[in-house]
Design an enzyme around this catalytic site. Sequence first.
Site, PDB file in Angstrom:
ATOM      1  N   GLU A  75       2.832  -1.934 -35.693  1.00 45.97           N
ATOM      2  CA  GLU A  75       3.165  -3.299 -35.281  1.00 45.97           C
ATOM      3  C   GLU A  75       3.851  -3.956 -36.471  1.00 45.97           C
ATOM      4  O   GLU A  75       3.204  -4.321 -37.454  1.00 45.97           O
ATOM      5  CB  GLU A  75       1.911  -4.075 -34.879  1.00 45.97           C
ATOM      6  CG  GLU A  75       2.223  -5.478 -34.406  1.00 45.97           C
ATOM      7  CD  GLU A  75       0.977  -6.299 -34.096  1.00 45.97           C
ATOM      8  OE1 GLU A  75       1.066  -7.536 -34.178  1.00 45.97           O
ATOM      9  OE2 GLU A  75      -0.064  -5.697 -33.791  1.00 45.97           O
ATOM     10  N   CYS A 125       4.569 -12.459 -37.055  1.00 44.47           N
ATOM     11  CA  CYS A 125       5.634 -11.557 -36.621  1.00 44.47           C
ATOM     12  C   CYS A 125       6.339 -12.096 -35.385  1.00 44.47           C
ATOM     13  O   CYS A 125       7.504 -11.773 -35.147  1.00 44.47           O
ATOM     14  CB  CYS A 125       5.080 -10.165 -36.360  1.00 44.47           C
ATOM     15  SG  CYS A 125       3.745 -10.118 -35.155  1.00 44.47           S
TER      16      CYS A 125
END
Length: 459
Positions: free
Chosen positions: A230, A265
Site C-alpha cells: 500500500e 496516501c
Amino acid sequence: MQDNIEIRNPATGAVAATLPSTTTVELENTLSLLKQGQHTWAKVPLKDRLACIIQFGQLILANKQELAEILTKETGKPITQSLNEINGAQNRIEYLRKHAERWLSEEVIVNDGATLEHILYEPLGVIANISAWNFPYNVGFNVFLYALVAGNAVLYKPSEFATLTGLQFAKYLYQAGVPDNVFHCVVGDGRIGQHILSLPLDGYFFTGSYKTGVHIAKTVAHKLVPVQLELGGKDPLYVTEDVKDIKQAAVSAAEGAFYNNGQSCCAVERIYVSEQIYDQFIEAFIEEVASYRVGDPFAEDTFIGPLTRAAQLDVLEEHVKDALKKGAILRLGGHALEGEGYYYAPTVFEHCNHNMALMREETFGPLIGIQKVFSDEEAITLMQDTTYGLTAAVFSSDQDRAMDILGKMDTGTVYWNCCDRVSPNVPWSGRRNSGLGSTLSAQGIRAFVQPKAYHLRPV
C-alpha cells in the site's frame, strides 16, 4: 551492543522516549516462536479467534483517551484526529464480526455425483506487517487484525515514528487473549525492516513509500510468497461548474487536502476547477484554510499540528520554491513556522500547471496546488497525468457526467462528491506506483489465506 531508538515529540522536537531496538538474534528467535504459535493458533476455532479480536477492540475503546495521547505525542496528530482514528478503526472489527466466517469457511462447490469438490482456506503462516506512522490504527488494523482472524501469526514492525502505538497494540492483543507467540511487535528503524526481508516469512504486507515498496518487492521476489504494497498517491479532485454549492465544495476539498496535515496516501494532492467557478472556488477555499487553527496538537480546537517527520519540511520548501519559480501564485502560507517543532503553514497555490513538482510529485504535507481547466476533457487528461493510481474524485451535481469521468480513472478507488475516505466494505487497493493487492472487504480477508482444492470420491 544493542542500539536505541529515540521517539521525538514533533511539536517540540524533544525526546519523548528512548527504546532499545530489537536485535537480529531476538528477531530470529521471535520468528521461531511465531512459527510454533501459528500452528496452534490456526487450530483455534474461528469464532474464538474472532472473539479475541472483538475483545481487543473493546479494550482499545476503553483506553482510547490514553491511546490517543500516545499517538499525538509521537506523531503530532491533533488529539481530536487521534480520537477520530481510534474510533473510526473499529469499523474494521465490526466488518470482521459480520463477515469473517462467510469468507473463511469451507466452500462446497460440487456436493453430488462421483466426485465432490470443496475449497478450504488455509492461513498463509507467519506474515510480516511493516506498517506506517500516519494512520497506524487504520492501516495496521487493515492487516494484522484480518491476518490474525484468518489464523496467521504476525511479526509486526511499526514505523519508528509510531513505535509507542505499536507496543500498545501488542499489550491489548495479549490482554484480549491472543498468545504472545502469535503476535509480536519489534522495535527499530529500517535496519530491522531490512533484516525482516531476509527471514523465511510466508508473506509481506507493507504500507509506505513507493521507493521502499519497490525495494521490498525486489528483495523478497525469489521467495514466491504473497506481497502486498500500500504505497503513495497523487490524488486528484475535479470540481465541475455545476456543483450545487461552491462554498461547500471548497470546504470539503480543503478538508480532504489538509486533514492530518495532508499526511495521507489518499489526501487530495491536486485540484482542478472549472474556469466558470474558479474565482469563487478559490476565495471560498482560501477562507476555509485560513480558518484552520495551527498549534498545540493537544488542544482540542487544533486542526493543523506539526509534521511527524522533520525531513518533510525540506520537501515542502523545495515544492514551494519550484512552484514560485514556474509562475504559480502563492495565496496562503509557503513557509515553515518559527519556534520549536516541525510546523509548516497551510499552503495554497493557484494558477498551477504540470510543469510544477507540486502537481506531479507526492507532497505529503499541508500544501495544495489548484489549476483552472476549461473542459472535462482537459481535466481528465490532467487527472490521468500521474504515475500513481490510488484515488480520484469528482464534485458535480450530474451523476452520469461524474461516472463517465471516474470510469476513465486508472485508480483503485473513485469518489463522487466525497474524497479522502476509506470503508471496510469495499477494497482498498492501488494501481501502478500506488501498490499491489487489496486490503479491506472480502478481498482483504481472503488476502491472508490460500485456497486448497479438495477432489473427494466417497467409496
